[in-house]
Design an enzyme around this catalytic site. Sequence first.
Site, PDB file in Angstrom:
ATOM      1  N   GLY A  45      -1.260  10.169  -0.166  1.00 30.37           N
ATOM      2  CA  GLY A  45      -1.478  11.380  -1.705  1.00 30.37           C
ATOM      3  C   GLY A  45      -1.209  12.825  -1.137  1.00 30.37           C
ATOM      4  O   GLY A  45      -1.628  13.415  -2.747  1.00 30.37           O
ATOM      5  N   GLU A 100      -6.002  17.286   1.630  1.00 29.59           N
ATOM      6  CA  GLU A 100      -6.382  16.341   1.052  1.00 29.59           C
ATOM      7  C   GLU A 100      -6.198  16.646  -0.550  1.00 29.59           C
ATOM      8  O   GLU A 100      -6.486  17.010  -1.376  1.00 29.59           O
ATOM      9  CB  GLU A 100      -7.748  15.367   1.358  1.00 29.59           C
ATOM     10  CG  GLU A 100      -8.632  14.326   0.798  1.00 29.59           C
ATOM     11  CD  GLU A 100      -7.865  12.703   0.654  1.00 29.59           C
ATOM     12  OE1 GLU A 100      -6.458  12.731   1.002  1.00 29.59           O
ATOM     13  OE2 GLU A 100      -8.092  11.702   1.122  1.00 29.59           O
ATOM     14  N   ASP A 104     -13.593  12.366  -3.694  1.00 26.87           N
ATOM     15  CA  ASP A 104     -14.144  11.435  -5.111  1.00 26.87           C
ATOM     16  C   ASP A 104     -15.889  11.650  -4.341  1.00 26.87           C
ATOM     17  O   ASP A 104     -16.648  12.278  -4.420  1.00 26.87           O
ATOM     18  CB  ASP A 104     -13.563  10.358  -5.025  1.00 26.87           C
ATOM     19  CG  ASP A 104     -13.880   9.457  -6.123  1.00 26.87           C
ATOM     20  OD1 ASP A 104     -14.735   9.588  -7.210  1.00 26.87           O
ATOM     21  OD2 ASP A 104     -13.964   8.229  -5.921  1.00 26.87           O
TER      22      ASP A 104
HETATM   23  P1  IMP Z   1     -13.633   8.702  -1.798  1.00 25.70           P
HETATM   24  O1  IMP Z   1     -13.340   8.373   0.178  1.00 25.70           O
HETATM   25  O2  IMP Z   1     -14.432   8.346  -2.291  1.00 25.70           O
HETATM   26  O3  IMP Z   1     -14.263  10.335  -1.501  1.00 25.70           O
HETATM   27  O4  IMP Z   1     -12.218   8.835  -2.199  1.00 25.70           O
HETATM   28  C1  IMP Z   1     -11.263   9.776  -1.350  1.00 25.70           C
HETATM   29  C2  IMP Z   1      -9.798   9.291  -2.089  1.00 25.70           C
HETATM   30  O5  IMP Z   1      -9.802   7.580  -2.947  1.00 25.70           O
HETATM   31  C3  IMP Z   1      -8.754  10.337  -2.386  1.00 25.70           C
HETATM   32  O6  IMP Z   1      -7.815  10.087  -1.508  1.00 25.70           O
HETATM   33  C4  IMP Z   1      -8.127   9.032  -3.327  1.00 25.70           C
HETATM   34  O7  IMP Z   1      -7.111   8.218  -2.454  1.00 25.70           O
HETATM   35  C5  IMP Z   1      -8.762   8.318  -4.178  1.00 25.70           C
HETATM   36  N1  IMP Z   1      -8.377   8.330  -5.469  1.00 25.70           N
HETATM   37  C6  IMP Z   1      -9.923   8.939  -5.614  1.00 25.70           C
HETATM   38  N2  IMP Z   1      -9.715   9.172  -7.019  1.00 25.70           N
HETATM   39  C7  IMP Z   1      -8.609   8.959  -7.778  1.00 25.70           C
HETATM   40  C8  IMP Z   1      -7.659   9.413  -8.391  1.00 25.70           C
HETATM   41  O8  IMP Z   1      -8.163   9.800  -9.957  1.00 25.70           O
HETATM   42  N3  IMP Z   1      -6.331   8.506  -8.401  1.00 25.70           N
HETATM   43  C9  IMP Z   1      -6.016   8.435  -7.894  1.00 25.70           C
HETATM   44  N4  IMP Z   1      -6.933   8.745  -6.658  1.00 25.70           N
HETATM   45  C10 IMP Z   1      -7.772   8.173  -6.155  1.00 25.70           C
HETATM   46 MG    MG Z   2      -6.223   9.487   0.118  1.00 27.67          MG
END
Ligand code: IMP
Ligand code: MG
Length: 181
Positions: A45, A100, A104
């Site tokens: 990403g 990164e 999220d």
């Molecule tokens: P976390 O571990 O919940 O913080 O998620 C982070 C990962 O979720 C990111 O590196 C993305 O790969 C994915 N992600 C979260 N939200 C989105 C979005 O709106 N679009 C695409 N990928 C997302």
């Molecule tokens: Mg990612």
Amino acid sequence: MNMHPDCERIMLSEEQLRSRVKEIALQVDKAFEGKRPLVVGILKGSIIFYSDFIRHLSMPVELDFMAVSSYGSGAVSSGKLNIKKDLDKDVQGRDVIIVEDIIDSGFTLANLKALLLERKAQSVTIVTLLDKESRREYDIEPDYNCFMIENEFVIGYGLDYNEQYRHLPYIGILKRSVYEK
Ligand code: IMP
Ligand code: MG
């Protein structure tokens, strides 16, 4: 601008991305003056953000990459980060900058930071393109973030839905009809 038909609307244009990424990169460059950080891109990403970001740095940097996945995002996260591709470099004693695409829940970055500190990195700095702050479940904040965004599923500029749309040069909101069928 030609918008992909699966986009609801464009959230961040190429021009907005270009100028904000430059602004953040120059701040980071200044903060690391005299250092030689290892800049770690999280695959896949971050690739476009990463390549735009590093081209504004004037300090000596080394580049490295990691690919990780979290089993079951959100409600059913297992509490373990799956490393699909590890770093080539040893981080012991290094100043590490993690680049990164989006934070999220914070699961990925909280775990990555802990891992790199466990491996005795001297410092770990987190740079994110996007922050969905309202979704945070883990106690972690980026040190630098380009844009705070609402809780919408976004694509483009490296971000995907089912491995699609990464190549779009802007950040768009994905139409609900695409993932709600
Ligand atoms: P976390 O571990 O919940 O913080 O998620 C982070 C990962 O979720 C990111 O590196 C993305 O790969 C994915 N992600 C979260 N939200 C989105 C979005 O709106 N679009 C695409 N990928 C997302
Ligand atoms: Mg990612």
